[in-house]
Design an enzyme around this catalytic site. Sequence first.
Site, short mmCIF file in Angstrom:
data_model
loop_
_atom_site.label_atom_id
_atom_site.label_comp_id
_atom_site.label_asym_id
_atom_site.label_seq_id
_atom_site.Cartn_x
_atom_site.Cartn_y
_atom_site.Cartn_z
CD GLU A 216 2.12 -5.65 8.03
OE1 GLU A 216 2.20 -7.05 8.07
OE2 GLU A 216 2.76 -5.06 7.63
CG HIS B 126 -0.35 0.13 2.64
ND1 HIS B 126 0.43 1.06 3.22
CD2 HIS B 126 0.25 -0.91 3.33
CE1 HIS B 126 0.79 0.84 4.28
NE2 HIS B 126 0.98 -0.36 4.56
#
Length: 169
Positions: free
Chosen positions: A83, A10
Amino acid sequence: MMTTLYLVRHGETVDNANQIMQGQTQGELNENGLRQARLLSEAWREKPLDAVIASDLKRSVDTARIIAAPHRLEVQTTPLLRERDWGDFTGRYIPDLKNEVWPDNVETLENLLSRADEFLTFVRQTFPEKKVLAVGHGIINKAVQAVYYQKSMSDIQRMSNAEVRILEL
């Protein structure tokens, strides 16, 4: 023909810039992160893509939507690309964590690698012979590559924000 996986980290977030451990918090792209996503979108405008997947965390979804827009593709989300859960380290200033004992509630490396393996299996089974762009996070992307290359996490180079790595599945 194989499935081509374009693994992306990202764009930069407010917490990345401030060295805050985000873990599984949503995160917010900062101006630089938005710029990174737009530049990647522009660079990939003419590349063929069949699907765009993202972690279900906001920072990845936002990055993926910007990249997917010129392709008119909907972004599919999956918790498999979240994550690593940093437990009690979440929200802490990263330099302060250097000599701290890891809390028991940090996601285990075994679980992280298992999710990475499950993600690769999901992509192979769901998108055979397709070109798939997947937006994840620094540590899970490292785990995906470690499983793919059958290497340890420490052997995988850290990805920069909005960096792309190509895996042929």
